[in-house]
Design a protein around this motif. Sequence first.
Motif, PDB file in Angstrom:
ATOM      1  N   VAL A 119      30.550  40.219   2.687  1.00 42.87           N
ATOM      2  CA  VAL A 119      29.596  39.374   2.191  1.00 42.87           C
ATOM      3  C   VAL A 119      29.446  37.951   2.996  1.00 42.87           C
ATOM      4  O   VAL A 119      30.429  36.865   2.649  1.00 42.87           O
ATOM      5  CB  VAL A 119      29.724  38.854   0.677  1.00 42.87           C
ATOM      6  N   GLN A 120      28.726  38.044   4.033  1.00 45.08           N
ATOM      7  CA  GLN A 120      29.054  36.749   4.938  1.00 45.08           C
ATOM      8  C   GLN A 120      28.156  35.849   4.684  1.00 45.08           C
ATOM      9  O   GLN A 120      28.269  34.675   5.481  1.00 45.08           O
ATOM     10  CB  GLN A 120      28.565  37.476   6.443  1.00 45.08           C
ATOM     11  N   GLU A 121      27.042  35.855   3.862  1.00 41.35           N
ATOM     12  CA  GLU A 121      26.272  34.841   3.729  1.00 41.35           C
ATOM     13  C   GLU A 121      25.617  35.122   2.002  1.00 41.35           C
ATOM     14  O   GLU A 121      25.053  36.270   1.981  1.00 41.35           O
ATOM     15  CB  GLU A 121      24.912  34.663   4.558  1.00 41.35           C
ATOM     16  N   THR A 122      26.006  34.359   1.448  1.00 44.37           N
ATOM     17  CA  THR A 122      25.339  34.157  -0.011  1.00 44.37           C
ATOM     18  C   THR A 122      25.462  32.551  -0.278  1.00 44.37           C
ATOM     19  O   THR A 122      26.150  31.936  -0.038  1.00 44.37           O
ATOM     20  CB  THR A 122      26.064  34.852  -0.974  1.00 44.37           C
ATOM     21  N   GLY A 123      24.300  32.044  -1.224  1.00 44.99           N
ATOM     22  CA  GLY A 123      24.293  30.930  -1.429  1.00 44.99           C
ATOM     23  C   GLY A 123      23.375  30.609  -2.708  1.00 44.99           C
ATOM     24  O   GLY A 123      22.981  31.560  -3.305  1.00 44.99           O
ATOM     25  N   ALA A 124      23.100  29.378  -2.943  1.00 43.91           N
ATOM     26  CA  ALA A 124      22.708  28.905  -4.250  1.00 43.91           C
ATOM     27  C   ALA A 124      21.255  28.122  -3.872  1.00 43.91           C
ATOM     28  O   ALA A 124      21.274  26.901  -4.121  1.00 43.91           O
ATOM     29  CB  ALA A 124      23.364  28.104  -5.340  1.00 43.91           C
TER      30      ALA A 124
END
Length: 421
Positions: A268-273
Motif C-alpha cells: 500500500v504505497q500511497e494512502t492519505g486523508a
Amino acid sequence: MIHSRRTRARPEEDPIPTLRFGVNYTPRHGWFHAWHDFDQGRARDDLAQIAGLGLDHVRVFHLWPLLQPNRTLIRTAAVDQLARLVDLAAEAGLDVLVDGVQGHLSSFDFYPEWTRSWHHRNVFTDPEAIDAQADLLRTLGRALTGRPNLIGLQLGNELNNLIEHNPATVAEVDHYLDTLLAAARDGLGSQGLVTHSAYDAAWYGDDHPFTPEASARKGDLTTVHPWVFSGGCASLYGPRSPQVLHLAEYGTELAKAYSEDPARPVWVQETGAPEPHIPAADAPHFARETILNASGCENLWGVTWWCSHDVDRSLADFPELEYTLGLFDAEGRPKPIAEALATTITELRAGSLPAEPRETALVLDCTPSTRSVSGPGGAYFEAWMNLRQEGVRPAVIRADRAEDEAYLAARGIKEIINAPL
C-alpha cells in the motif's frame, strides 16, 4: 451461493508479519521545486522529523526535466543530489525507495522539453523516448546501488496519469513497462526491488491500458494507491464509512486476485486523508483504521503514507486537498494524524494485533470493459464491503480461478461465494 472446500490445514493464529511503515517524502520548503536548489540541511531536518515518528522508510522523487533535460543528456549533478538524499536518509535511520521518472506529482505533470511542443513525443510509444527513459533508470540504478538503505528503484510515480496526453494500447504499455523494468534491474543488479506504480484507474477503469495484470505480475511486487477520492468513494459512502476505512484492505485483496503467485507481496504505497473528503477531525481515526485493517492482509509488504509535509500555501495553483495531506504542517509541526499513525505503528510492531487468515473468498467475474464493477459504487465492490460489515474478511478471487483447487489451497481458501450480478 456458497461452496465449501477442503484445503490444507492452517495454524490457529498466524504470526505478525514484518511490516514496513513509511511516508512519501515531500520537502517542506519549496515542495519538489526544492530540487532546483537542493539544501542538504533542510532535507536532513525533514528526514529527522519523519524518523522521529518511528517510520522506517521514505519514498523519494526527483523531477524528470532536471534529471534528463535533453534526450541524450542525464545531468550528473542531479543524479548526485538524489544519491545524497538517499545517504541523508540513511543517517536518519531510514530506508529509501527511489522513483525514477516524474512524471506526475500532485496534479502537476513534469515533462522534459524534448517530449513537448514542437518536439512532442509519446512517452509510452516513441522508441527513442522509451530508450531515453530506460537510460535514465539504468543510470540511476548504477548510481544508487551498493547503498544498504536502498529499498529499490521504481519506474516513476503513477505513470498512467500521463496516458491522456500519451495514448497507448495495452500491448504498447506492456512493452513500455517491460523495457523500463529490465533497464532498472540492469542498473541495480541484484540489489533491491524493481517496481512500478499506477493510480486506481488500473484497477477500476474500464478498458484502461494500464491493466490489473500488469500491476500484479510485472516487477518484484504489486503496488496499490487506494485513494478515497478515486471513484468517489468518500463522497458516495461518507468519510467514516466502512467502505472508506476498509478501502486499503480491499485494494490489497483485489490486487492479490490478479497475481499468478499467491505469495506475491502487495505494498500500500500511497494512502492519505485528503480534505474535504476526510475532514481534519476524522483524519486520525481514518489513519488508524486504515492501517489496522490493511495490516490484516497476508503478504502485505507495508504501508507508505502520503505525505510527509503539507504544501506551503505560498505556492499557488494546487488543488485544495494537496495543501493539507502531510503528517507535518508547513511549519514542520506534527499534526494529530501523525500522532495517530505513530501510536498505531507502535502497537502493530509490538505484536498486539495478530493477523488472521482469510478462508472465504468472493468471486470477481469481470472483463476489461466491465472492470468498474470492482470500484466504488460497483456491484462487486459493494458485495465485498457488505460481507466485511457482516464480520467476514473476504479474499478476492477471479472467476477463472474459482475451480482451481491447487490455487485455492495455496491461498488458504476454504469457502467461495459468488458475487451477485
